[in-house]
Every structure is written in C-alpha cells, then in structure tokens.
Design a protein around this motif. Sequence first.
Motif, mmCIF file in Angstrom:
data_model
loop_
_atom_site.group_PDB
_atom_site.id
_atom_site.type_symbol
_atom_site.label_atom_id
_atom_site.label_comp_id
_atom_site.label_asym_id
_atom_site.label_seq_id
_atom_site.Cartn_x
_atom_site.Cartn_y
_atom_site.Cartn_z
ATOM 1 N N GLU A 1 0.834 -1.209 0.000
ATOM 2 C CA GLU A 1 0.000 0.000 0.000
ATOM 3 C C GLU A 1 0.867 1.257 0.000
ATOM 4 O O GLU A 1 0.535 2.246 -0.647
ATOM 5 C CB GLU A 1 -0.914 0.001 1.233
ATOM 6 C CG GLU A 1 -2.015 -1.048 1.190
ATOM 7 C CD GLU A 1 -2.936 -0.933 2.388
ATOM 8 O OE1 GLU A 1 -2.834 0.076 3.129
ATOM 9 O OE2 GLU A 1 -3.764 -1.836 2.589
ATOM 10 N N LYS A 2 1.993 1.198 0.712
ATOM 11 C CA LYS A 2 2.898 2.344 0.784
ATOM 12 C C LYS A 2 3.474 2.670 -0.581
ATOM 13 O O LYS A 2 3.552 3.838 -0.977
ATOM 14 C CB LYS A 2 4.013 2.050 1.784
ATOM 15 C CG LYS A 2 4.980 3.198 1.986
ATOM 16 C CD LYS A 2 6.035 2.842 3.035
ATOM 17 C CE LYS A 2 7.021 3.992 3.225
ATOM 18 N NZ LYS A 2 8.071 3.638 4.244
ATOM 19 N N ARG A 3 3.871 1.640 -1.321
ATOM 20 C CA ARG A 3 4.452 1.863 -2.642
ATOM 21 C C ARG A 3 3.402 2.388 -3.627
ATOM 22 O O ARG A 3 3.682 3.274 -4.432
ATOM 23 C CB ARG A 3 5.065 0.561 -3.176
ATOM 24 C CG ARG A 3 5.888 0.741 -4.458
ATOM 25 C CD ARG A 3 6.732 -0.496 -4.721
ATOM 26 N NE ARG A 3 7.547 -0.360 -5.917
ATOM 27 C CZ ARG A 3 8.698 0.302 -5.973
ATOM 28 N NH1 ARG A 3 9.156 0.915 -4.884
ATOM 29 N NH2 ARG A 3 9.394 0.367 -7.084
ATOM 30 N N PHE A 4 2.204 1.852 -3.543
ATOM 31 C CA PHE A 4 1.118 2.303 -4.416
ATOM 32 C C PHE A 4 0.789 3.772 -4.142
ATOM 33 O O PHE A 4 0.579 4.563 -5.066
ATOM 34 C CB PHE A 4 -0.114 1.424 -4.209
ATOM 35 C CG PHE A 4 -1.237 1.697 -5.161
ATOM 36 C CD1 PHE A 4 -1.065 1.542 -6.532
ATOM 37 C CD2 PHE A 4 -2.481 2.110 -4.687
ATOM 38 C CE1 PHE A 4 -2.115 1.795 -7.423
ATOM 39 C CE2 PHE A 4 -3.531 2.360 -5.569
ATOM 40 C CZ PHE A 4 -3.334 2.207 -6.938
ATOM 41 N N ALA A 5 0.756 4.140 -2.871
ATOM 42 C CA ALA A 5 0.476 5.528 -2.503
ATOM 43 C C ALA A 5 1.580 6.457 -3.002
ATOM 44 O O ALA A 5 1.304 7.566 -3.479
ATOM 45 C CB ALA A 5 0.333 5.648 -0.987
ATOM 46 N N LEU A 6 2.833 6.008 -2.904
ATOM 47 C CA LEU A 6 3.953 6.817 -3.384
ATOM 48 C C LEU A 6 3.871 7.028 -4.890
ATOM 49 O O LEU A 6 4.094 8.140 -5.388
ATOM 50 C CB LEU A 6 5.285 6.158 -3.021
ATOM 51 C CG LEU A 6 6.549 6.859 -3.535
ATOM 52 C CD1 LEU A 6 6.642 8.276 -2.986
ATOM 53 C CD2 LEU A 6 7.799 6.053 -3.170
ATOM 54 N N MET A 7 3.532 5.966 -5.624
ATOM 55 C CA MET A 7 3.410 6.086 -7.077
ATOM 56 C C MET A 7 2.349 7.118 -7.447
ATOM 57 O O MET A 7 2.556 7.937 -8.350
ATOM 58 C CB MET A 7 3.066 4.730 -7.703
ATOM 59 C CG MET A 7 4.202 3.746 -7.717
ATOM 60 S SD MET A 7 3.717 2.181 -8.508
ATOM 61 C CE MET A 7 5.281 1.284 -8.471
ATOM 62 N N ASN A 8 1.225 7.090 -6.760
ATOM 63 C CA ASN A 8 0.155 8.052 -7.052
ATOM 64 C C ASN A 8 0.574 9.475 -6.702
ATOM 65 O O ASN A 8 0.245 10.425 -7.424
ATOM 66 C CB ASN A 8 -1.118 7.669 -6.294
ATOM 67 C CG ASN A 8 -1.903 6.587 -6.999
ATOM 68 O OD1 ASN A 8 -2.565 6.834 -8.007
ATOM 69 N ND2 ASN A 8 -1.817 5.366 -6.483
ATOM 70 N N LYS A 9 1.299 9.623 -5.609
ATOM 71 C CA LYS A 9 1.783 10.948 -5.221
ATOM 72 C C LYS A 9 2.735 11.506 -6.282
ATOM 73 O O LYS A 9 2.640 12.674 -6.680
ATOM 74 C CB LYS A 9 2.483 10.882 -3.863
ATOM 75 C CG LYS A 9 3.050 12.224 -3.402
ATOM 76 C CD LYS A 9 3.788 12.089 -2.078
ATOM 77 C CE LYS A 9 4.343 13.437 -1.626
ATOM 78 N NZ LYS A 9 5.281 14.032 -2.602
ATOM 79 N N VAL A 10 3.668 10.662 -6.717
ATOM 80 C CA VAL A 10 4.640 11.095 -7.734
ATOM 81 C C VAL A 10 3.926 11.441 -9.037
ATOM 82 O O VAL A 10 4.246 12.444 -9.689
ATOM 83 C CB VAL A 10 5.708 10.004 -7.958
ATOM 84 C CG1 VAL A 10 6.583 10.351 -9.162
ATOM 85 C CG2 VAL A 10 6.579 9.849 -6.717
#
Length: 234
Positions: free
Chosen positions: A23-32
């Motif tokens: 979930e952390k990686r998915f959230a980071l991708m969306n933020k970027v």
Amino acid sequence: MDKCVTMDERKAYALYLSQFISEKRFALMNKVLNDRTNHITVVLEDIYQTQNTSAVLRTCDCMGIQTVHIVENKNKFDLNPDVELGSAQWLQLHRYRGKDNNTADCLNQLKQQGYRIVATTPHTRSCRIDQLPLNGKLALVFGTEKEGISPIVHEMADEFVVIPMHGFTESYNISVSAALSLYELTKQLRQSDLNWSLPEDEKAELLIHWIKQGLNRPELIEKDYFEKLAQGRI
C-alpha cells in the motif's frame, strides 16, 4: 494493457495490480504521478559522457519531468547506473538515431506536439532562465559538453535562455545547467495557475507501467485479470 480502452478501464486495472505491491508503494506512485509534468520536456543532443546524461535523468525524475528526448548523432546514449540510481525506469525516454539529421527529426516532432524549442546557450538574444515565459509547453535543449548546441538547434530554436554566472568560468557543466534550469522552471510552474499536470488517462497508463515493471511475470497476472474480466468474475 492494450485491452484497456477507456480511462476507467485503465484505472480499474491499475487498482487490480495494486494488490501485488505494498500500500505504501502504491500511494507513493500516485503521489509522484500527481507531481509529474510534460509541460516542460528535456532534449539532450549528442551528450557523450554517461555521467552527465545519467545525472540529467536523475534530476528530471527528482523535478517531476516525465519525458526526455535523447538525440544520438555521433554519440550513443548509455547510462551510468551509479549516477542515475534507477531514475530512468520512471521516465519516458525517446531516442532519435539512424536518420540523416536526428536533431531536426526530434525538434520537428516536438514542434508538431506544440512545444516551443528553447535552447540553452549564451546567445545574443538570450533571456535569463528565471524570465522565460511558461504560458506554453517548452522543450529545453542541452547540447554537447564542448561545443554546446549544434547549428541546427540554433536555426530551429524559438527562444534562447542563459543561466546567470558571476565568475571567470564561461559555462556550467551540462548536468549542473540542467539542474539549475529545471529547478527554476518547475518552481515557477508549480506556483503558477497553469494546467501543468499529466492528463488523467496518461497517469493511469503510467501507473500500470510502473507497477508492472516491478512484478514477477506480469504477463501472467495480466492474462489472469482479463480472463476473470471476460468471465464476469471481476
């Protein structure tokens, strides 16, 4: 992914793929993704030192520049993994080679996409980088380490910019020039009212690409997804 025709279909597929990463990686991708832009793009013309090319790509990723155009006339494009640190995998790289005039091919394509060609050079008609108008899409061109931009760039450029210097040295290193230019321009861009973000369909497409490149056997996951979709199990 070709089966995902609409934006909603792409978003649904990206959400399905997200279960295979944290979930952390998915959230980071969306933020970027929300910070990415193609309002500004970068052109590297015939750079021959791999550390310079790699450093520029790393800067582009850090500054939110999504697309880089690499012109290979005499010099082949190579990466230095110790410098780029994996940044290239998050960018869209377009290479121009094998034609009589790769520079003209690159710049003509960018003009057709609505970009102003802005050459970085101490030209007599140069404006300062902090005074460059951002009201339209622009392609920032950096030339070779020794000669700078080529005559064809001089001829095809719509504008010229210079980075102010206050010492005896005549120019910055190309990777430093790119970092200074992109920091200034992206700072102004994010403070503006311009619609500089990527379109939603491009975000969805990129998100799928970013997730898949970190998966083992993504083609099997994709096959399973569309089989389930066809059977109404999703």
